[in-house]
Design a protein around this motif. Structure first.
Motif, PDB file in Angstrom:
ATOM      1  N   LEU A 214       0.834  -1.206   0.000  1.00 25.68           N
ATOM      2  CA  LEU A 214       0.000   0.000   0.000  1.00 25.68           C
ATOM      3  C   LEU A 214       0.869   1.257   0.000  1.00 25.68           C
ATOM      4  O   LEU A 214       0.528   2.265  -0.623  1.00 25.68           O
ATOM      5  CB  LEU A 214      -0.945   0.006   1.200  1.00 25.68           C
ATOM      6  N   ASP A 215       2.004   1.195   0.690  1.00 24.13           N
ATOM      7  CA  ASP A 215       2.920   2.333   0.663  1.00 24.13           C
ATOM      8  C   ASP A 215       3.514   2.523  -0.729  1.00 24.13           C
ATOM      9  O   ASP A 215       3.713   3.650  -1.186  1.00 24.13           O
ATOM     10  CB  ASP A 215       4.029   2.141   1.704  1.00 24.13           C
ATOM     11  N   ARG A 216       3.806   1.404  -1.410  1.00 20.88           N
ATOM     12  CA  ARG A 216       4.302   1.551  -2.785  1.00 20.88           C
ATOM     13  C   ARG A 216       3.210   2.137  -3.684  1.00 20.88           C
ATOM     14  O   ARG A 216       3.483   2.998  -4.523  1.00 20.88           O
ATOM     15  CB  ARG A 216       4.769   0.223  -3.357  1.00 20.88           C
ATOM     16  N   LEU A 217       1.973   1.667  -3.516  1.00 23.12           N
ATOM     17  CA  LEU A 217       0.876   2.230  -4.314  1.00 23.12           C
ATOM     18  C   LEU A 217       0.763   3.735  -4.075  1.00 23.12           C
ATOM     19  O   LEU A 217       0.625   4.526  -5.008  1.00 23.12           O
ATOM     20  CB  LEU A 217      -0.446   1.545  -3.957  1.00 23.12           C
ATOM     21  N   ALA A 218       0.827   4.127  -2.800  1.00 24.62           N
ATOM     22  CA  ALA A 218       0.713   5.557  -2.465  1.00 24.62           C
ATOM     23  C   ALA A 218       1.848   6.351  -3.108  1.00 24.62           C
ATOM     24  O   ALA A 218       1.630   7.447  -3.643  1.00 24.62           O
ATOM     25  CB  ALA A 218       0.724   5.732  -0.952  1.00 24.62           C
ATOM     26  N   ALA A 219       3.055   5.787  -3.073  1.00 23.67           N
ATOM     27  CA  ALA A 219       4.208   6.484  -3.652  1.00 23.67           C
ATOM     28  C   ALA A 219       4.048   6.663  -5.160  1.00 23.67           C
ATOM     29  O   ALA A 219       4.679   7.532  -5.763  1.00 23.67           O
ATOM     30  CB  ALA A 219       5.493   5.710  -3.348  1.00 23.67           C
ATOM     31  N   ASN A 220       3.204   5.817  -5.763  1.00 21.91           N
ATOM     32  CA  ASN A 220       2.947   5.913  -7.201  1.00 21.91           C
ATOM     33  C   ASN A 220       1.578   6.516  -7.504  1.00 21.91           C
ATOM     34  O   ASN A 220       1.057   6.378  -8.614  1.00 21.91           O
ATOM     35  CB  ASN A 220       3.073   4.530  -7.848  1.00 21.91           C
ATOM     36  N   ASP A 221       0.998   7.173  -6.484  1.00 22.87           N
ATOM     37  CA  ASP A 221      -0.280   7.898  -6.637  1.00 22.87           C
ATOM     38  C   ASP A 221      -1.477   7.003  -6.923  1.00 22.87           C
ATOM     39  O   ASP A 221      -2.449   7.432  -7.553  1.00 22.87           O
ATOM     40  CB  ASP A 221      -0.169   8.987  -7.722  1.00 22.87           C
ATOM     41  N   TYR A 240      -8.998  -2.087  -1.873  1.00 21.62           N
ATOM     42  CA  TYR A 240      -9.358  -1.928  -3.290  1.00 21.62           C
ATOM     43  C   TYR A 240      -8.812  -0.610  -3.826  1.00 21.62           C
ATOM     44  O   TYR A 240      -8.926   0.432  -3.182  1.00 21.62           O
ATOM     45  CB  TYR A 240     -10.883  -1.926  -3.469  1.00 21.62           C
ATOM     46  N   HIS A 241      -8.232  -0.695  -5.024  1.00 21.22           N
ATOM     47  CA  HIS A 241      -7.832   0.503  -5.752  1.00 21.22           C
ATOM     48  C   HIS A 241      -8.108   0.276  -7.238  1.00 21.22           C
ATOM     49  O   HIS A 241      -8.551  -0.810  -7.628  1.00 21.22           O
ATOM     50  CB  HIS A 241      -6.346   0.826  -5.508  1.00 21.22           C
ATOM     51  N   LYS A 242      -7.850   1.304  -8.050  1.00 19.37           N
ATOM     52  CA  LYS A 242      -8.094   1.199  -9.497  1.00 19.37           C
ATOM     53  C   LYS A 242      -6.763   1.125 -10.240  1.00 19.37           C
ATOM     54  O   LYS A 242      -5.823   1.872  -9.918  1.00 19.37           O
ATOM     55  CB  LYS A 242      -8.858   2.437  -9.994  1.00 19.37           C
TER      56      LYS A 242
END
Ligand SMILES: [Fe+2]
Length: 302
Positions: A214-221, A240-242
Motif C-alpha cells: 500500500l505504501d508503494r501504491l501511495a508512492a505511485n499515486d 481496493y484501488h483502481k
C-alpha cells in the motif's frame, strides 16, 4: 446446485489467468511490473504476459478498448480429451485450440453462458522460468469477480459443469464459489445494469506484506477507494484501488480456507462469527461487507 449428487463434467482445480484488453498496453505493463512487481514473461507489440511466479502468466494484456475479463483460464484435473468429450456430451460447444498464445499450447475453449466470455480450460501452463521472489510481489492471482445477468444459471453452470462448490451468498445477489481450498476463486454479482468484471484480486502473504505494498501504491499515486477492512464472506482482509484503466483491483490476505471438504467448514479463525463456520447466506448489513466498519456503497451497487 440443481443436483448435489451429480458428477460435474470437469473439475476445475485452479484459477489460472485472466485476460484484459487495454488501450495502452505499455501503461498497464508498467503498472503490473513497475508497481505491483509482477514479472513480464513475454511481450509482443500488442500484448503482454505477466506472472507472480511459476506459471507462465496470470495476467494477459492485449491491445483494445479498456475491457476486463475478456478471457478466464482455469486448470482442470481431467485430460483435455476426456474433458472435451464430457462437455460435448453435456451439450456445450467446445473447441480445442493450439494457437491461444505462449505458455498454453493446448486449450479447450467454451463460452461462459450469459456473458459469452471465453473460458480456457488447460491441464497446466508452461513454466515461466521465474525464480526470484521480489519482496513486494503478490503471491498469486486469487479470484475474479464479475457481474452476471442471471445468477442462478451461472451458479449452476460453475457447480454442475465445472465442479465448483458453493462457499457463501450475500443476500440474493452475490455468490462466492471455490474450486480448491481457498474460499473463492470466482464470485458473481447479479446485475441488470452492469456487465463485465467487478474486481480482480491478488493475494499478499500477510498484513505486513499488504501494508508495504500500500505504501508503494501511495508512492505511485494509487489511492485506495475501500479498505483496509475485513469482509464477512471469506473473512479476507481487503483493500481496493483502481488500475490505470479504471479496473478495480483487490489486494487481500487471510482468506478463509477449507482443508477438509468432508468436514465442510473453514479452518477456525478468531474473527469468525460462529464456530465452526461453513457456507451460509449472509444478510446484507454493514458487518457482512466490512466487519471493521466503513462501507463503500458503490462496491455493492448492482
Ligand atoms: Fe474479492
Amino acid at each position: 446446485m440443481s443436483n448435489p449428487d451429480a458428477q460435474p463434467a470437469v473439475r476445475v482445480s485452479k484459477l489460472s489467468y485472466v485476460g484484459f484488453e487495454t488501450p495502452d498496453v505499455a501503461r498497464m505493463t508498467e503498472y503490473y511490473h513497475g508497481v505491483l512487481d509482477f514479472e513480464l514473461v513475454d511481450s509482443a507489440p500488442d500484448g503482454a504476459f505477466l506472472t507472480t511466479g511459476a506459471d507462465h502468466h496470470c495476467v494477459v494484456l492485449t491491445q483494445g478498448e479498456a475491457k476486463a475479463r475478456v478471457a478466464v483460464g482455469y486448470e482442470i484435473w481431467e485430460d483435455l480429451g476426456t474433458a472435451q468429450q464430457r462437455l460435448s456430451d453435456a451439450g456445450y460447444e467446445v473447441e480445442r485450440r493450439t494457437d491461444i498464445g505462449p505458455g498454453t499450447p493446448d486449450v479447450l475453449v467454451l463460452d461462459e453462458p450469459g456473458t459469452d466470455v471465453p473460458l480456457h480450460l488447460i491441464t497446466s501452463q508452461d513454466p515461466s522460468g521465474v525464480r526470484d521472489t521480489p519482496p513486494l510481489r503478490p503471491t498469486k492471482l486469487g479470484h475474479v469477480a464479475s457481474f452476471t445477468p442471471a445468477l442462478a444459471p451461472m451458479q449452476d453452470f460453475y457447480q454442475d459443469l465445472l465442479g465448483f462448490r458453493w462457499s457463501d451468498t450475500v443476500g440474493d445477489f452475490f455468490v462466492f464459489l471455490r474450486c480448491n481450498a481457498d474460499h473463492h476463486a470466482a464470485n458473481f454479482m447479479a446485475s441488470g445494469k452492469y456487465q463485465g468484471m467487478h474486481h480482480i484480486a491478488y493475494e499478499m502473504r500477510d498484513p505486513a506484506h499488504l501494508i508495504t505494498m500500500l505504501d508503494r501504491l501511495a508512492a505511485n499515486d494509487y489511492r485506495l477507494h475501500w479498505g483496509p477492512g475485513r469482509h464477512g464472506p471469506g473473512h479476507n482482509l481487503f483493500t481496493y484501488h483502481k488500475d490505470p484503466d479504471g479496473n478495480t483491483i483487490e489486494l487481500f490476505t487471510q482468506l478463509d480456507v477449507i482443508h477438509d471438504e468432508a468436514k465442510g467448514y473453514w479452518e477456525p479463525r478468531p474473527w469468525h462469527e460462529t464456530t465452526p463456520m461453513g457456507p451460509r447466506t449472509w444478510e446484507v448489513d454493514l458487518a457482512t461487507v466490512n466487519a471493521w466498519g466503513p462501507v463503500n456503497h458503490e462496491m455493492l451497487d448492482h
